[in-house]
Design a protein around this motif. Structure first.
Motif, PDB file in Angstrom:
ATOM      1  N   SER A 109      38.776  42.809  20.361  1.00 46.97           N
ATOM      2  CA  SER A 109      39.470  42.563  19.104  1.00 46.97           C
ATOM      3  C   SER A 109      39.663  41.059  18.914  1.00 46.97           C
ATOM      4  N   ALA A 110      40.333  40.699  17.803  1.00 43.39           N
ATOM      5  CA  ALA A 110      40.526  39.283  17.474  1.00 43.39           C
ATOM      6  C   ALA A 110      41.683  39.166  16.485  1.00 43.39           C
ATOM      7  N   SER A 111      41.902  37.955  16.000  1.00 46.97           N
ATOM      8  CA  SER A 111      42.995  37.730  15.050  1.00 46.97           C
ATOM      9  C   SER A 111      42.568  38.032  13.616  1.00 46.97           C
ATOM     10  N   ALA A 112      41.250  38.155  13.394  1.00 49.29           N
ATOM     11  CA  ALA A 112      40.734  38.382  12.037  1.00 49.29           C
ATOM     12  C   ALA A 112      39.273  38.776  12.127  1.00 49.29           C
ATOM     13  N   SER A 113      38.656  39.068  10.986  1.00 43.17           N
ATOM     14  CA  SER A 113      37.214  39.289  10.936  1.00 43.17           C
ATOM     15  C   SER A 113      36.496  37.961  11.145  1.00 43.17           C
ATOM     16  N   ASN A 114      35.217  38.034  11.450  1.00 38.29           N
ATOM     17  CA  ASN A 114      34.358  36.845  11.601  1.00 38.29           C
ATOM     18  C   ASN A 114      34.814  35.907  12.708  1.00 38.29           C
ATOM     19  N   GLN A 115      35.354  36.494  13.766  1.00 38.35           N
ATOM     20  CA  GLN A 115      35.775  35.692  14.916  1.00 38.35           C
ATOM     21  C   GLN A 115      34.834  35.862  16.112  1.00 38.35           C
ATOM     22  N   GLY A 116      33.828  36.719  15.968  1.00 33.95           N
ATOM     23  CA  GLY A 116      32.861  36.905  17.057  1.00 33.95           C
ATOM     24  C   GLY A 116      32.938  38.241  17.765  1.00 33.95           C
ATOM     25  N   GLY A 163      41.376  42.162  12.085  1.00 32.73           N
ATOM     26  CA  GLY A 163      42.255  41.605  13.095  1.00 32.73           C
ATOM     27  C   GLY A 163      42.972  42.719  13.843  1.00 32.73           C
ATOM     28  N   PHE A 164      43.565  42.396  14.980  1.00 35.15           N
ATOM     29  CA  PHE A 164      44.134  43.393  15.892  1.00 35.15           C
ATOM     30  C   PHE A 164      45.119  44.338  15.209  1.00 35.15           C
ATOM     31  N   TYR A 165      45.960  43.813  14.305  1.00 36.94           N
ATOM     32  CA  TYR A 165      46.972  44.653  13.648  1.00 36.94           C
ATOM     33  C   TYR A 165      46.571  45.111  12.247  1.00 36.94           C
ATOM     34  N   ASP A 166      45.436  44.670  11.752  1.00 36.77           N
ATOM     35  CA  ASP A 166      45.023  45.045  10.403  1.00 36.77           C
ATOM     36  C   ASP A 166      44.693  46.533  10.348  1.00 36.77           C
ATOM     37  N   GLY A 167      45.292  47.209   9.379  1.00 39.19           N
ATOM     38  CA  GLY A 167      45.170  48.658   9.284  1.00 39.19           C
ATOM     39  C   GLY A 167      46.381  49.383   9.831  1.00 39.19           C
ATOM     40  N   HIS A 168      47.358  48.617  10.338  1.00 37.47           N
ATOM     41  CA  HIS A 168      48.557  49.237  10.912  1.00 37.47           C
ATOM     42  C   HIS A 168      49.350  50.026   9.864  1.00 37.47           C
ATOM     43  N   ASP A 169      49.274  49.608   8.598  1.00 35.00           N
ATOM     44  CA  ASP A 169      49.963  50.351   7.545  1.00 35.00           C
ATOM     45  C   ASP A 169      49.372  51.743   7.347  1.00 35.00           C
ATOM     46  N   ALA A 215      49.643  29.443  21.086  1.00 37.60           N
ATOM     47  CA  ALA A 215      50.638  29.839  20.083  1.00 37.60           C
ATOM     48  C   ALA A 215      50.157  31.048  19.283  1.00 37.60           C
ATOM     49  N   VAL A 216      48.870  31.061  18.938  1.00 34.45           N
ATOM     50  CA  VAL A 216      48.292  32.210  18.233  1.00 34.45           C
ATOM     51  C   VAL A 216      48.388  33.459  19.105  1.00 34.45           C
ATOM     52  N   LEU A 217      48.066  33.305  20.381  1.00 36.11           N
ATOM     53  CA  LEU A 217      48.154  34.426  21.313  1.00 36.11           C
ATOM     54  C   LEU A 217      49.591  34.936  21.433  1.00 36.11           C
ATOM     55  N   LYS A 218      50.549  34.009  21.434  1.00 41.08           N
ATOM     56  CA  LYS A 218      51.954  34.416  21.505  1.00 41.08           C
ATOM     57  C   LYS A 218      52.345  35.246  20.288  1.00 41.08           C
ATOM     58  N   GLY A 219      51.850  34.861  19.130  1.00 36.87           N
ATOM     59  CA  GLY A 219      52.127  35.640  17.933  1.00 36.87           C
ATOM     60  C   GLY A 219      51.562  37.047  18.030  1.00 36.87           C
ATOM     61  N   LYS A 225      55.633  44.679  20.848  1.00 30.39           N
ATOM     62  CA  LYS A 225      55.797  44.534  22.286  1.00 30.39           C
ATOM     63  C   LYS A 225      54.976  45.532  23.096  1.00 30.39           C
ATOM     64  N   ASP A 226      54.632  46.671  22.489  1.00 29.52           N
ATOM     65  CA  ASP A 226      53.915  47.721  23.225  1.00 29.52           C
ATOM     66  C   ASP A 226      52.406  47.640  23.021  1.00 29.52           C
ATOM     67  N   ASN A 227      51.903  46.429  22.744  1.00 28.99           N
ATOM     68  CA  ASN A 227      50.466  46.262  22.525  1.00 28.99           C
ATOM     69  C   ASN A 227      49.693  46.404  23.838  1.00 28.99           C
ATOM     70  N   THR A 228      48.374  46.481  23.720  1.00 25.08           N
ATOM     71  CA  THR A 228      47.509  46.690  24.892  1.00 25.08           C
ATOM     72  C   THR A 228      46.716  45.436  25.266  1.00 25.08           C
ATOM     73  N   ILE A 229      47.124  44.272  24.781  1.00 30.03           N
ATOM     74  CA  ILE A 229      46.403  43.028  25.055  1.00 30.03           C
ATOM     75  C   ILE A 229      46.538  42.662  26.526  1.00 30.03           C
TER      76      ILE A 229
END
Length: 419
Positions: free
Chosen positions: A7-14, A86-92, A123-127, A133-137
């Protein structure tokens, strides 16, 4: 077993680049998965490792159904799952990489872009880590890194800031083999896959990756779908280079419930067998010049479909719907359904929808009917955003813009495929 999500923070990240490299590396022992409803990436996954890729979608399936699906298809030593956006996109919609990895207990590798940065990467990783808190990263791979020194600088900061995150390695900026390859969209450029895999994984610790990917496979998961008796009918599936958008589990499910399933290739002008009871036309492309040229002279196929439509069942999704109509712009189709379409520059639908029967699915298309008041069965995103008509029918012929997963939709099977 071993399982990992990229996963990543957004699309087009590799994500596709790293997923491709891993699939090729583990090609003799891997099952690919794609989170979300995408059709393109699974096709590419299959080409890379010669094993069908399975879509994992929480919007179209409930928790128990998705757990069964993942468990059922995790039949190889390694399961590699490519995330969506991104990792949380689609959570809704409960269908983000976060939701699915949490449900299935799959460790996640986050791919982070390190270009032009170093401390801010942490800092991005911290976000990402603190948002839920219960993520799988469990690990990170750093992408677009200028040098070994650049990598070591970021790695040192991340290891100082996070005691529970493994830094698996880095992917150098400007990989030569990717310079003229639009990976993930171009399904033709396969001669570079081995070189791409080698260059992408050159500075990544595969042993460490395998270690964090170990999970316990659940046993004795009960079949969570309504069972359907074997149908004593023959189904012809129009599935080819044009009509290629088919969830692999849909194919398997159709084979399970119908007496016989045959594949018909419209681009080779194959005919619908006369003893066929039901025709299913997949989504894909028929409106582009390249795609249309492959079928515009498929007269035997077209005539056999028209003949079948006189008194038998047809179910068609998206491009299949377009082919059932009169025209798309100036391109002649089969005229089985009295509706014509035009292709717009901007997409007309994109994302998750449900129809008036409450059946959930996905739609993404640039075409729209010339008469927007024709058709029936509104496709909506929410109770507040009631949508436009998205389906058309005549006698036992039905076409829709909605792509659905069939195993959990017995109502759809009975109403549309057994009409």
């Amino acid at each position: 077993m071993k399982a990992i999500c990229v996963s990543a923070s957004a699309s087009n990240q590799g994500k596709t680049v790293l997923t491709t490299a891993l699939l090729y590396h583990f090609r003799n022992s891997v099952r690919p998965f794609k989170m979300g409803p995408d059709f393109i990436d699974p096709q590419f996954h299959k080409i890379v490792c010669q094993t069908p890729s399975i879509n994992l979608d929480r919007y179209m399936m409930n928790k128990k159904q998705l757990q069964w699906l993942f468990n059922h298809y995790s039949d190889k030593e390694v399961s590699v799952c490519e995330g969506v956006m991104g990792f949380y996109d689609g959570h809704d919609k409960k269908s983000s990489a976060y939701d699915i990895t949490k449900l299935l207990n799959i460790p996640t590798i986050i791919l982070l872009d390190g270009s032009g940065s170093y401390i801010t990467v942490s800092a991005v990783l911290k976000g990402l880590k603190s948002y839920k808190k219960d993520n799988t990263i469990k690990a990170v791979v750093l992408n677009k890194i200028a040098s070994q020194g650049h990598y070591e600088l970021i790695k040192k900061i991340i290891e100082k800031d996070f005691k529970d995150i493994k830094v698996l390695g880095w992917i150098k900026s400007g990989i030569e083999s990717l310079s003229d390859t639009h990976l993930g969209l171009d399904l033709k450029d396969l001669n570079k896959i081995e070189k791409i895999s080698h260059e992408v994984l050159e500075h990544i610790d595969i042993k460490k990756l395998e270690k964090i990917s170990k999970i316990k496979k659940k046993k004795n998961i009960k079949y969570p779908f309504k069972k359907i008796d074997k149908i004593d009918k023959k189904l012809a599936l129009v599935y080819d280079k044009n009509f290629s958008f088919l969830y692999y589990d849909n194919l398997q499910f159709l084979k399970e419930i119908f007496r016989e399933v045959v594949i018909v290739d419209s681009t080779k002008d194959e005919i619908i067998p006369e003893n066929t009871d039901v025709v299913y036309i997949c989504g894909g492309y028929v409106e582009t010049d390249e795609a249309y040229n492959r079928v515009k002279n498929s007269n035997k196929f077209r005539n056999s479909l028209i003949n079948h439509a006189k008194d038998k069942t047809i179910y068609a999704e998206c491009a299949g719907l377009l082919y059932l109509g009169n025209k798309v712009d100036e391109k002649d189709m089969s005229s089985i359904l009295d509706v014509s379409f035009v292709k717009e520059k901007r997409f007309q639908r994109m994302g998750y929808y449900f129809n008036e029967d409450g059946i959930k699915g996905h739609a993404f298309h640039y075409t729209k009917p010339t008469d927007e008041n024709s058709g029936f069965d509104r496709l909506s995103k929410s109770q507040e955003l009631i949508g436009k008509f998205g389906s058309w029918e005549k006698n036992r012929v039905f076409g829709t813009f909605l792509h659905c997963m069939l195993r959990g939709n017995i109502k759809l099977i009975k109403r549309r495929l057994l009409a």
